[in-house]
Write an enzyme that holds these catalytic residues in place. Sequence first.
Site, PDB file in Angstrom:
ATOM      1  N   ASP A 106     -12.533   7.606  12.365  1.00 48.45           N
ATOM      2  CA  ASP A 106     -12.024   8.962  12.609  1.00 48.45           C
ATOM      3  C   ASP A 106     -10.728   9.193  11.820  1.00 48.45           C
ATOM      4  OD1 ASP A 106     -14.099   9.399  14.522  1.00 48.45           O
ATOM      5  OD2 ASP A 106     -12.941   8.203  15.946  1.00 48.45           O
ATOM      6  N   HIS A 110     -13.800   8.397  20.791  1.00 48.15           N
ATOM      7  CA  HIS A 110     -14.576   8.271  19.552  1.00 48.15           C
ATOM      8  C   HIS A 110     -15.905   9.019  19.654  1.00 48.15           C
ATOM      9  CE1 HIS A 110     -16.002   6.551  15.823  1.00 48.15           C
ATOM     10  NE2 HIS A 110     -17.005   5.938  16.428  1.00 48.15           N
TER      11      HIS A 110
END
Length: 315
Positions: free
Chosen positions: A152, A179
């Site tokens: 990310d 996530h």
Amino acid sequence: APGFKVAILGAAGGIGQPLALLMKMNPLVSVLHLYDIVNTPGITADVSHMDTGAVVRGFVGQPQLEDALTGMDLVIIPAGVPRKPGMTRDDLFNINAGIVKNLCEGIAKCCPKATVNIISNPVNSTVPIAAEVFKRAGTYDPKRLLGVTMLDVVRANTFVAEVLGLDPREVDVPVVGGHAGVTILPLLSQVKPSCNFTKEEIEYITNRIQNGGTEVVEAKAGAGSATLSMAYAAVKFADACLRGLRGDAGVVECAFVDSQVTELPFFASKVRLGRNGVEEIHQLGPLNEYERAGLEKAKKELSGSIEKGVAFVRK
Ligand code: APR
């Protein structure tokens, strides 16, 4: 040779293979164990021909799991099934939860002091699963269990650099929360170098980061989810963990860890990595209104995913 002993569990997979390649190239690794339920003999023979320092050994099937784990300093887990179009990371829960539980029982038995990096999705649930397994075994050390959210951050750096016209290596974007989807919360007010985005830019960048995984799943059209960028991110993160274990000062990365930054028991934020694993957890810093709203949404969803993981082990 001096260096660390690292095991990859799920080493024959789409993530596992490039991860094995890149870890074999890492000068901090002296021993590399490749474990999977299939195909590791071939992958091990292949990677072992590379003229780098790490000694590579392959292990295949459950009966060899204990040998794969014994003596390891760092265990990286990308084992599991990947997403297909239309699936969320949560849809993977039923299969991957059992795989992660099984592998963590092995870690508790054979290398209870190892640092563990969890990649298997949904990370928001698989990290709580690992914690619960270690608690039951009496080996839980919250400093040593880290969910890998580095992809990310890698995506955030890339997408922000694109908008700003910068080299992504010059950009630092903190990404907190979890996530999956809205739990992925980029803090664009804290981007370095500091910059002022328009409201449209903030929405575009935030959405692209939150849906980066889905972008890849759809482009791969049934062939799986991110593997190459994930392996890159995992190695960037593993390298930071190893530099911390070696005693380097000032190693800071985002990770999903046992945390008191919010009222949730697990949360991703910047952490300082050291000889004991996670040595300091950074606070979130000042959030703007958009980020505060995002945080509330993230926490709501994250809380359910964490409870689901804990309940899976307790049932
Ligand atoms: N023990 C070890 N390895 C296992 C086990 C197990 N119990 N079960 C499955 N595996 C292995 C598979 O044999 C395969 O080699 O895990 C590997 C997974 O590889 P892929 O199916 O190619 O999946 P990949 O794209 O690598 O993603 C794996 O990481 O990012 C996450 O969402 C992704 O959860 C998924 C995981």
